[in-house]
Each structure stands twice: as C-alpha cells, then as structure tokens.
Design a protein around this motif. Structure first.
Motif, PDB file in Angstrom:
ATOM      1  N   ALA A  75       0.814  -1.215   0.000  1.00  0.00           N
ATOM      2  CA  ALA A  75       0.000   0.000   0.000  1.00  0.00           C
ATOM      3  C   ALA A  75       0.849   1.268   0.000  1.00  0.00           C
ATOM      4  O   ALA A  75       0.448   2.283  -0.568  1.00  0.00           O
ATOM      5  N   THR A  76       2.035   1.219   0.625  1.00  0.00           N
ATOM      6  CA  THR A  76       2.878   2.416   0.667  1.00  0.00           C
ATOM      7  C   THR A  76       3.918   2.441  -0.447  1.00  0.00           C
ATOM      8  O   THR A  76       4.708   3.373  -0.529  1.00  0.00           O
ATOM      9  N   LEU A  77       3.904   1.433  -1.320  1.00  0.00           N
ATOM     10  CA  LEU A  77       4.855   1.392  -2.431  1.00  0.00           C
ATOM     11  C   LEU A  77       4.465   2.434  -3.476  1.00  0.00           C
ATOM     12  O   LEU A  77       3.344   2.460  -3.954  1.00  0.00           O
ATOM     13  N   LYS A  78       5.385   3.278  -3.794  1.00  0.00           N
ATOM     14  CA  LYS A  78       5.174   4.301  -4.818  1.00  0.00           C
ATOM     15  C   LYS A  78       6.284   4.186  -5.849  1.00  0.00           C
ATOM     16  O   LYS A  78       7.380   3.712  -5.555  1.00  0.00           O
ATOM     17  N   ASP A  79       5.983   4.626  -7.050  1.00  0.00           N
ATOM     18  CA  ASP A  79       6.946   4.607  -8.139  1.00  0.00           C
ATOM     19  C   ASP A  79       7.321   6.023  -8.520  1.00  0.00           C
ATOM     20  O   ASP A  79       6.485   6.928  -8.513  1.00  0.00           O
ATOM     21  N   PHE A  80       8.578   6.192  -8.853  1.00  0.00           N
ATOM     22  CA  PHE A  80       9.065   7.460  -9.374  1.00  0.00           C
ATOM     23  C   PHE A  80       9.789   7.165 -10.681  1.00  0.00           C
ATOM     24  O   PHE A  80      10.584   6.235 -10.756  1.00  0.00           O
ATOM     25  N   TYR A  81       9.482   7.936 -11.707  1.00  0.00           N
ATOM     26  CA  TYR A  81      10.092   7.772 -13.023  1.00  0.00           C
ATOM     27  C   TYR A  81      10.983   8.967 -13.318  1.00  0.00           C
ATOM     28  O   TYR A  81      10.504   9.988 -13.792  1.00  0.00           O
ATOM     29  N   ALA A  82      12.280   8.851 -13.040  1.00  0.00           N
ATOM     30  CA  ALA A  82      13.226   9.908 -13.406  1.00  0.00           C
ATOM     31  C   ALA A  82      13.540   9.812 -14.894  1.00  0.00           C
ATOM     32  O   ALA A  82      13.907  10.794 -15.523  1.00  0.00           O
ATOM     33  N   THR A  83      13.382   8.609 -15.434  1.00  0.00           N
ATOM     34  CA  THR A  83      13.593   8.316 -16.848  1.00  0.00           C
ATOM     35  C   THR A  83      12.366   7.562 -17.335  1.00  0.00           C
ATOM     36  O   THR A  83      11.917   6.634 -16.647  1.00  0.00           O
ATOM     37  N   PRO A  84      11.790   7.907 -18.479  1.00  0.00           N
ATOM     38  CA  PRO A  84      10.614   7.177 -18.973  1.00  0.00           C
ATOM     39  C   PRO A  84      10.887   5.674 -19.081  1.00  0.00           C
ATOM     40  O   PRO A  84      11.926   5.254 -19.588  1.00  0.00           O
ATOM     41  N   GLY A  85       9.963   4.872 -18.554  1.00  0.00           N
ATOM     42  CA  GLY A  85      10.074   3.423 -18.616  1.00  0.00           C
ATOM     43  C   GLY A  85      10.958   2.800 -17.558  1.00  0.00           C
ATOM     44  O   GLY A  85      11.104   1.583 -17.487  1.00  0.00           O
ATOM     45  N   VAL A  86      11.552   3.625 -16.704  1.00  0.00           N
ATOM     46  CA  VAL A  86      12.416   3.122 -15.639  1.00  0.00           C
ATOM     47  C   VAL A  86      11.794   3.487 -14.297  1.00  0.00           C
ATOM     48  O   VAL A  86      11.713   4.648 -13.929  1.00  0.00           O
ATOM     49  N   ARG A  87      11.350   2.470 -13.618  1.00  0.00           N
ATOM     50  CA  ARG A  87      10.619   2.625 -12.358  1.00  0.00           C
ATOM     51  C   ARG A  87      11.574   2.523 -11.169  1.00  0.00           C
ATOM     52  O   ARG A  87      12.376   1.611 -11.077  1.00  0.00           O
ATOM     53  N   ARG A  88      11.461   3.462 -10.254  1.00  0.00           N
ATOM     54  CA  ARG A  88      12.203   3.429  -8.996  1.00  0.00           C
ATOM     55  C   ARG A  88      11.166   3.268  -7.891  1.00  0.00           C
ATOM     56  O   ARG A  88      10.344   4.153  -7.688  1.00  0.00           O
ATOM     57  N   GLY A  89      11.189   2.119  -7.225  1.00  0.00           N
ATOM     58  CA  GLY A  89      10.201   1.829  -6.191  1.00  0.00           C
ATOM     59  C   GLY A  89      10.688   2.250  -4.821  1.00  0.00           C
ATOM     60  O   GLY A  89      11.821   1.961  -4.434  1.00  0.00           O
ATOM     61  N   PHE A  90       9.822   2.943  -4.094  1.00  0.00           N
ATOM     62  CA  PHE A  90      10.179   3.386  -2.747  1.00  0.00           C
ATOM     63  C   PHE A  90       8.952   3.359  -1.847  1.00  0.00           C
ATOM     64  O   PHE A  90       7.817   3.327  -2.301  1.00  0.00           O
ATOM     65  N   CYS A  91       9.203   3.373  -0.549  1.00  0.00           N
ATOM     66  CA  CYS A  91       8.113   3.402   0.434  1.00  0.00           C
ATOM     67  C   CYS A  91       7.740   4.859   0.699  1.00  0.00           C
ATOM     68  O   CYS A  91       8.588   5.665   1.088  1.00  0.00           O
ATOM     69  N   ALA A  92       6.476   5.194   0.498  1.00  0.00           N
ATOM     70  CA  ALA A  92       6.005   6.565   0.718  1.00  0.00           C
ATOM     71  C   ALA A  92       5.955   6.917   2.199  1.00  0.00           C
ATOM     72  O   ALA A  92       5.961   8.094   2.551  1.00  0.00           O
ATOM     73  N   ALA A  93       5.935   5.910   3.081  1.00  0.00           N
ATOM     74  CA  ALA A  93       5.877   6.180   4.515  1.00  0.00           C
ATOM     75  C   ALA A  93       7.242   6.549   5.092  1.00  0.00           C
ATOM     76  O   ALA A  93       7.358   7.487   5.867  1.00  0.00           O
ATOM     77  N   CYS A  94       8.295   5.812   4.714  1.00  0.00           N
ATOM     78  CA  CYS A  94       9.613   6.059   5.307  1.00  0.00           C
ATOM     79  C   CYS A  94      10.656   6.540   4.302  1.00  0.00           C
ATOM     80  O   CYS A  94      11.725   6.989   4.698  1.00  0.00           O
ATOM     81  N   GLY A  95      10.362   6.435   3.009  1.00  0.00           N
ATOM     82  CA  GLY A  95      11.274   6.918   1.985  1.00  0.00           C
ATOM     83  C   GLY A  95      12.315   5.921   1.500  1.00  0.00           C
ATOM     84  O   GLY A  95      13.123   6.253   0.642  1.00  0.00           O
ATOM     85  N   SER A  96      12.313   4.704   2.020  1.00  0.00           N
ATOM     86  CA  SER A  96      13.320   3.721   1.600  1.00  0.00           C
ATOM     87  C   SER A  96      13.226   3.425   0.106  1.00  0.00           C
ATOM     88  O   SER A  96      12.155   3.139  -0.414  1.00  0.00           O
ATOM     89  N   PHE A  97      14.371   3.466  -0.563  1.00  0.00           N
ATOM     90  CA  PHE A  97      14.468   3.118  -1.977  1.00  0.00           C
ATOM     91  C   PHE A  97      14.699   1.610  -2.050  1.00  0.00           C
ATOM     92  O   PHE A  97      15.671   1.098  -1.520  1.00  0.00           O
TER      93      PHE A  97
END
Length: 170
Positions: A75-97
């Motif tokens: 539920a707290t997993l969020k994705d950030f795309y610094a590059t199109p098509g490349v997903r960086r998964g992190f926890c929105a609660a604590c920020g862990s990459f």
C-alpha cells in the motif's frame, strides 16, 4: 564456506528477504540453482541513483521478476520515473528506496542495502560483489569512488549504461 569470500568460493543463498525501514513493505527474492551471483551483482554512480539513495554508489543485485514477490500489501509502495520506462520503487511512509526496474526487461535491480541484515552478514559477497555491470563510472569521484568497483579486477566498468557499450578506462 570459511575464510574470506572470493569469486571462486562464497556462500550463495537460496532466497533472501528485505524491506523498507518502517516495515510496511517486505519482499522475498528466490534464487534458482543456476542464478549467476557474480554477473547479477553491480553498481551505479549516476546522479539519479546518488540522489535517490543518498549514497555515492548504489549497489544492486538483479533478480528475475518471476523470483521476486512482496510479502506484505504494498500500500505504501510508490513509483518514481526519473527516466521514462524506468521505475524506482520506494516506500512513501519512510522513503526507503527498494528497487530500480527497466519496464522493458523481465528483472528487477534490488537495492542491496534493503536486504535483511541476517542475509547481508552471511551472503553479502554473493549479493554485492560488483562482478557484473558497474555503470556511470564516468561520474567516479577521484580518490573516493574510483577504484571502489571494478578496481578489484572484477566486473565491467561502463562510462554510462551497459547498453551504450562504452567501456570506462581503468
């Protein structure tokens, strides 16, 4: 296995677990008998990974998607795309990459620093030996990160990404 691990003699896990700092996201990675621990261990020194992890070198281990699973609801997993098509998964609660993933490929690069300590202490060499691809070495910091990866005679140092096929001068 006893003594100092080497590329010829190191303990290999059948599976590992890991997760974020707050514990909201937990995962398990399984390793088939033919998993290449040397080739699957690499690093990145790009600006994006440095800013994402807060480290000068991002240590990653490649796992096939079919062998990677979340143990908790993400539920707290969020994705950030610094590059199109490349997903960086992190926890929105604590920020862990937690991982980096090129969506065009069938694998995930797990952040070795998020692997549970009991696995790192026993299998750290298997997971973070830097014998695979070490990318964005053109960003090495003289006297600090130059020689940290690839300087040990293991792995391939790439100026940028391994897809660009431009090896870095050693």
């Amino acid at each position: 296995m006893s003594g100092t691990p080497s590329v010829d003699n190191f303990a290999k896990p059948e599976s590992i677990t890991g997760g974020c700092l707050c514990g909201a996201i937990r995962y398990r990675a399984n390793f088939p008998k033919d998993h290449d621990f040397l080739k699957s261990s690499g690093s990145c020194q790009c600006t994006q990974c440095r800013r994402n992890t807060g480290s000068l070198i991002f240590m990653a281990h490649t796992v096939a998607l079919r062998d990677f699973a979340f143990l908790t609801p993400a539920a707290t997993l969020k994705d950030f795309y610094a590059t199109p098509g490349v997903r960086r998964g992190f926890c929105a609660a604590c920020g862990s990459f937690l991982y980096w993933r090129d969506e065009a490929r069938g694998d995930v690069e797990i952040a070795v620093g998020c692997v549970d300590p009991e696995f790192l202490s026993r299998y750290g060499f298997a997971l973070a030996n830097a014998s695979g691809n070490n990318v964005w070495c053109e960003n090495e910091i003289r006297g600090v990160t130059d020689g940290f990866v690839g300087g040990n005679g293991r792995g391939i140092k790439w100026a940028r990404s391994s897809e660009e096929a431009l090896r870095w001068k050693m």
